[in-house]
Design a protein around this motif. Structure first.
Motif, PDB file in Angstrom:
ATOM      1  N   THR A  10     -33.435  60.879  63.607  1.00 50.63           N
ATOM      2  CA  THR A  10     -34.432  59.995  64.000  1.00 50.63           C
ATOM      3  C   THR A  10     -35.392  60.072  62.996  1.00 50.63           C
ATOM      4  OG1 THR A  10     -35.379  61.902  65.412  1.00 50.63           O
ATOM      5  CG2 THR A  10     -34.298  60.265  66.422  1.00 50.63           C
ATOM      6  N   PHE A  40     -29.773  62.086  70.304  1.00 50.82           N
ATOM      7  CA  PHE A  40     -30.825  62.035  69.102  1.00 50.82           C
ATOM      8  C   PHE A  40     -30.811  63.171  68.332  1.00 50.82           C
ATOM      9  CE2 PHE A  40     -32.489  58.835  72.399  1.00 50.82           C
ATOM     10  CZ  PHE A  40     -32.293  57.805  71.472  1.00 50.82           C
ATOM     11  N   ASN A  42     -32.768  65.344  66.087  1.00 55.41           N
ATOM     12  CA  ASN A  42     -34.162  65.204  65.870  1.00 55.41           C
ATOM     13  C   ASN A  42     -34.738  66.520  65.627  1.00 55.41           C
ATOM     14  OD1 ASN A  42     -33.805  66.248  68.535  1.00 55.41           O
ATOM     15  ND2 ASN A  42     -35.671  65.318  69.536  1.00 55.41           N
ATOM     16  N   CYS A  48     -38.011  64.097  60.807  1.00 55.41           N
ATOM     17  CA  CYS A  48     -38.018  63.403  62.340  1.00 55.41           C
ATOM     18  C   CYS A  48     -39.210  63.190  62.746  1.00 55.41           C
ATOM     19  CB  CYS A  48     -37.048  64.116  63.079  1.00 55.41           C
ATOM     20  SG  CYS A  48     -35.219  64.349  62.648  1.00 55.41           S
ATOM     21  N   LEU A  53     -37.595  57.948  67.170  1.00 56.64           N
ATOM     22  CA  LEU A  53     -36.820  58.088  68.349  1.00 56.64           C
ATOM     23  C   LEU A  53     -37.320  57.114  69.157  1.00 56.64           C
ATOM     24  CD1 LEU A  53     -36.098  61.653  70.138  1.00 56.64           C
ATOM     25  CD2 LEU A  53     -36.440  59.612  71.164  1.00 56.64           C
ATOM     26  N   ARG A  57     -34.374  54.279  70.458  1.00 59.22           N
ATOM     27  CA  ARG A  57     -34.207  54.236  72.093  1.00 59.22           C
ATOM     28  C   ARG A  57     -34.339  52.861  72.389  1.00 59.22           C
ATOM     29  NH1 ARG A  57     -34.641  58.630  76.096  1.00 59.22           N
ATOM     30  NH2 ARG A  57     -36.147  59.433  74.557  1.00 59.22           N
TER      31      ARG A  57
END
Ligand code: GLU
Length: 315
Positions: A10, A40, A42, A48, A53, A57
């Motif tokens: 991410t 994810f 992250n 990140c 994120l 999504r």
């Protein structure tokens, strides 16, 4: 039962390359009845961001992709730490004080585009401490991999055989800032979820031998791998989210979800024309035999994503 996963970092806005990777992973898993996880990645505190994120999504669900499970890598810390404990107990970890400049000065490129680590700190030991010395370590920590050639061919016939120490050097498993590094987190998480199939972009193919070496040290079985085409920019590099070239906002201004999905299927070779199609509609005709093997150079123009034919590429 097969278990598959899509594991985006991410670190930027979703772009056509991420969405194509997600679509191919989804089609592969759904066509073979695998359980499919979205993970994810992250955990890199420098790169990140929660907004990326969320954007990832939203974009994946807007495109029509669904998942049997969603995992955040930041929730997996205790397993990462247990793996570090195990590797420390086996005497495999060592602190590394080499700066990036020192490593670069070695002058040898690694196949992943980084620099080969020559093993200068290899004979050092972690600080002695009751709780596995790695916790007290303020330097980067590397994994002393055995010098051995990993023989490996992926499902698409790509030869991934490599001696990771000779090609790349010992990998960092925990960074100086305390963050667990990609190879360790990815390997531990794949094993914990029982992942049996990994479908991902060809840019990661050169890292696979390192991950397999790590699986062997930790006593995990290895999944099957398939590495797919990348989308490239005209100037040659990967169409990366870092370049911010074609972000999801621009894509959504131009396309509705079925149109973008159809355009991606066309770039991948799955459809002769970029006609609108949902992921579900692509499923019956999906086969890796129909996915192009070579990378695809793409131009973003007023009429959307276009394939740049080799003859059109500027010298
Ligand atoms: N997180 C990695 C990326 O976005 C992919 C990890 C993997 O598929 O192994 O490039």
């Amino acid at each position: 039962m097969n278990v598959a996963r899509f594991a985006p970092s991410t670190t930027g806005q979703p772009h056509p390359g991420t969405l194509l990777a997600a679509l191919l992973c989804w089609l592969d898993a759904r066509s073979c009845g695998a359980r499919l996880q979205l993970r994810f990645e992250n955990i890199d505190p420098e790169r990140c961001r929660p907004v990326y994120l969320d954007a990832m999504r939203d974009a994946l669900s807007w495109l029509g992709l669904d998942w049997d499970e969603v995992v955040l890598q930041t929730d997996r810390t205790s397993d990462h730490e247990a793996a570090l404990d195990e590797l420390a107990a086996a005497g495999r970890l060592y602190p590394c004080r080499c700066s990036r400049a020192q490593i670069r000065a070695g002058g040898r490129r690694a196949p992943d585009g980084g620099w080969h680590y020559g093993g200068r700190c290899r004979d050092r030991s972690l600080p002695a401490s009751v709780q596995g010395g790695w916790r007290a370590c303020t330097e980067a920590i590397r994994l002393r991999l055995p010098a051995e050639r990993i023989e490996l061919v992926d499902e698409g016939g790509l030869d991934l055989s490599q001696d990771p120490v000779a090609a790349c050097g010992d990998p960092v498993v925990r960074r100086r800032d305390g963050a667990v590094a990609y190879h360790l987190a990815c390997t531990v998480d794949d094993a914990a979820s029982g992942v049996t199939r990994i479908v991902r972009g060809r840019d990661l193919a050169v890292s696979t031998a390192t991950q397999v070496a790590l699986q062997r040290l930790l006593g995990y079985s290895s999944p099957r791998y398939r590495h797919h085409l990348l989308l490239l920019e005209e100037r040659g590099g990967k169409l990366a989210k870092l370049h911010g070239s074609v972000g999801i906002a621009a894509l959504r201004r131009h396309y509705d979800a079925r149109s973008l999905c159809g355009a991606l299927a066309h770039l991948a070779g799955l459809r002769a024309a970029p006609a609108p199609a949902s992921p579900q509609e692509l499923l019956p005709g999906f086969s890796w035999f129909r996915v192009r093997c070579d990378d695809c150079t793409v131009r973003w123009s007023g009429s959307g994503l276009e394939i740049v034919q080799p003859a059109q590429k500027r010298a």
